[in-house]
Structures are given as C-alpha cells and as structure tokens.
Design an enzyme around this catalytic site. Structure first.
Site, PDB file in Angstrom:
ATOM      1  N   GLY A 105      34.130  44.019  35.663  1.00 40.58           N
ATOM      2  CA  GLY A 105      34.133  43.226  36.899  1.00 40.58           C
ATOM      3  C   GLY A 105      34.071  41.727  36.652  1.00 40.58           C
ATOM      4  O   GLY A 105      33.636  40.969  37.522  1.00 40.58           O
TER       5      GLY A 105
ATOM      6  N   GLY B 182      36.681  39.958  36.316  1.00 41.60           N
ATOM      7  CA  GLY B 182      37.864  39.349  36.926  1.00 41.60           C
ATOM      8  C   GLY B 182      39.039  39.234  35.975  1.00 41.60           C
ATOM      9  O   GLY B 182      39.667  38.174  35.890  1.00 41.60           O
TER      10      GLY B 182
ATOM     11  N   SER C 189      41.961  40.506  36.248  1.00 41.97           N
ATOM     12  CA  SER C 189      43.239  40.301  36.959  1.00 41.97           C
ATOM     13  C   SER C 189      43.457  38.826  37.261  1.00 41.97           C
ATOM     14  O   SER C 189      44.564  38.296  37.070  1.00 41.97           O
ATOM     15  CB  SER C 189      43.262  41.063  38.286  1.00 41.97           C
ATOM     16  OG  SER C 189      42.878  42.372  38.096  1.00 41.97           O
TER      17      SER C 189
ATOM     18  N   ASP D 299      37.631  34.235  42.402  1.00 41.76           N
ATOM     19  CA  ASP D 299      37.797  34.568  40.982  1.00 41.76           C
ATOM     20  C   ASP D 299      38.937  33.751  40.356  1.00 41.76           C
ATOM     21  O   ASP D 299      38.864  33.325  39.203  1.00 41.76           O
ATOM     22  CB  ASP D 299      38.026  36.079  40.804  1.00 41.76           C
ATOM     23  CG  ASP D 299      38.926  36.679  41.873  1.00 41.76           C
ATOM     24  OD1 ASP D 299      39.472  35.930  42.710  1.00 41.76           O
ATOM     25  OD2 ASP D 299      39.096  37.915  41.875  1.00 41.76           O
TER      26      ASP D 299
END
Ligand code: MEV
Length: 301
Positions: free
Chosen positions: A86, A88, A90, A133
């Site tokens: 988690g 980030g 992406s 993000d």
C-alpha cells in the site's frame, strides 16, 4: 540511458474524507520505484517485479499521444517495495515513467504537468481517487493536499517519529472508496459530519506537526482512527496492531490508506520505539523500516 525513481507514500491524516473535498496530509517514504529508459528499435516494457503494466502502458500512451511521436524506447521497472504493502506503486510507476520519458525524449514537463497527466492516467484506470499518492510521488516531502491537486502545500518538518506496521493483507482501495461513497449516499448527514470532523483534525495536525508537538499529533491520530472505524474501514488485524502500538506507549496510532489491510502507523516517543515495534510484531504485523519526508521523483545516478 536514464533512470528515474519515485518514492512510495503513507497517508498520515485524512484518508477517505479527501475524496469528498476535505484536506489530507501525506508523506513520501524512502522506499522507491525506478524506471529506466533506454534506446530500442520499438517500444518495449520490461517489468518483472510488477504484477501488471497497465499504469505504465497508459502513461506511455498519454505521453506519446501528447508530447512525442518517437516511441522507440525500452522501459525497465524495478521497485524496493511490493505492490502489496500500500505504498502506492501504481502512482510511483506512473510518475516515474512520465518523468523518464520526458527526460529521455527531451520534452520539458513541469511537476504540475507530470501530476496532472499522472492523475488522469490513474483516474482512467481506477475511476476513483484523490491523487494524493501522485502528489507524494511527484513532489516528495510531506504535503497538505486537496483532491485533484487543487491545493498542494509542502509542510516544513524536521522529521516524523513514525513506526509502520504492515498487516500482511492487501487493501482493495477502489472498492473501499466505493463502499464509503455508498455509505455517504445512504446516510449523508452522519457521514458528511465525519468527513468535516476529519477535515478539522487535518487542519490542526498541519499546525501541530510543523510545531513538533508530536504527543498532540498522536492524539489526533487516535481521533482520526475513531472516525475511520465509524466509516467501517478498519479491520481486526489493523485494530490488533494499533492496540499493540498504543499499549507499548505510542502517542497515537491509526490505519494509513484505504483501510481493510495495508499498513498502520504509530507515533513513537524515542524511548518507546523498540517496545512499540516488538508489540506490533507480536500482534502479527511486520514492521517496515521507512524514513518519511523522502524526495520526490528524481534522476538516479
Ligand atoms: C487510499 O490510500 C486513500 C483514500 O483516501 C483514497 C484516495 O485518496 O485516493 C481512501
């Protein structure tokens, strides 16, 4: 050949409410994802560590349709962190890809342009999200942020006494965001009140963090966690790690991100840090050593 790296992130305050217009506070962490661009006879993407390349594919498409017709490049992706935690991945891969292409093809792009293109790429794929993000990956540091980048203010901090515990469970962010949106539709009065209260916490946290009042910031994390519990996004595992951190002397603790899994964070007085880390591990979490306030997307030597 050129290599760009972008940092991962942790949400400190304001998750979910930020999707509905309230501010949040995010910090970039020193675990980074890299994209190397080099000459090739055609476009090729080599990402052995990445589960799927749709964010890279979309970023590449966005770049070549707007900025350059020459698409002869090989992109190789590598990461210091798993997409499971988690942090980030992406957003980091989208930002690092765009920055690598802009430098490799000598197309000037401002940070704001990188942010805007990357935000649209991730929105196209996920359908939801505030873009916090993407901002962390682009600008780095710690940021006071509002949806879509309508406000992106760097916070001036000397450090954050943060402990991070991973639950071992991957959060399904788009689904959790949709679930909260459904709740908001069903119980608008109650849920909007929670969002407004979270927004107020963020405002206070912004001031207290910059003043180094970490005990009070910890308390604000506890309050934020209560609201997240009310929204129904916490989980048994998150609660176990948060409870363990608090019992071991943390100033405060909360989930970080969409909830349901991923990581929790705690603020630790230095003399309690070791006990807090042990407590988190004993409760079944994995302590991840990260430094907050990491730099944004940059060239790697
Ligand atoms: C997810 O990490 C944080 C959320 O606020 C979603 C978003 O801001 O994009 C739940």
């Amino acid at each position: 050949m050129i290599t760009m790296s972008a940092p991962g992130k942790l949400m400190l305050f304001g998750e979910h409410a930020v999707v509905f217009g309230e501010p949040c506070i995010v910090t970039a962490v020193d675990q980074r994802l890299s994209v190397t661009a080099e000459k090739n006879s055609r476009i090729s993407i080599n990402a052995p560590q990445v589960k799927e390349t749709k964010f890279v594919d979309r970023a590449v498409h966005a770049f070549f349709s707007k900025y350059s017709k020459n698409s002869r490049v090989r992109l190789t992706i590598s990461s210091q962190f798993s997409h499971q935690v988690g942090f980030g991945s992406s957003s980091a891969v989208t930002v690092a890809t765009l920055r690598a292409l802009s430098l490799f093809f000598n197309v000037p792009m401002s940070d704001r342009e990188i942010f805007d293109v990357a935000y649209h790429v991730t929105l196209d794929i996920q359908g939801v999200g505030s873009g916090f993000d993407i901002a962390a990956a682009t600008y780095g540091g710690s940021l006071y942020f509002k949806k879509g980048g309508s406000t992106i203010d760097p916070l001036s901090l000397s450090g954050i006494p943060l402990v991070v515990g991973y639950t071992g469970v991957k959060a399904d962010t788009p689904n959790l965001v949709r679930e909260v949106a459904e709740k908001q539709k069903k119980y608008p009065e109650k849920v909007n009140k929670i969002f407004i209260a979270i927004g107020k916490l963020v405002e206070e946290a912004r001031t207290r963090m910059q003043a180094g009042e970490w005990e009070r910031v910890g308390k604000l994390m506890d309050f934020n966690q209560e609201y997240l519990r009310d929204l129904g996004v916490s989980s048994e595992k998150l609660e176990a790690l948060i409870g363990a951190a608090k019992k071991a002397g943390a100033w405060g603790a909360k989930l970080s991100g969409a909830g349901g899994g991923d990581c929790m964070i705690a603020l630790a007085p230095s003399d309690k840090r070791e006990a807090i880390e042990k407590g988190i591990a004993k409760a079944g979490g994995e302590v991840i050593a990260v430094s907050p306030n990491a730099g944004g997307v940059r060239v790697e030597p």
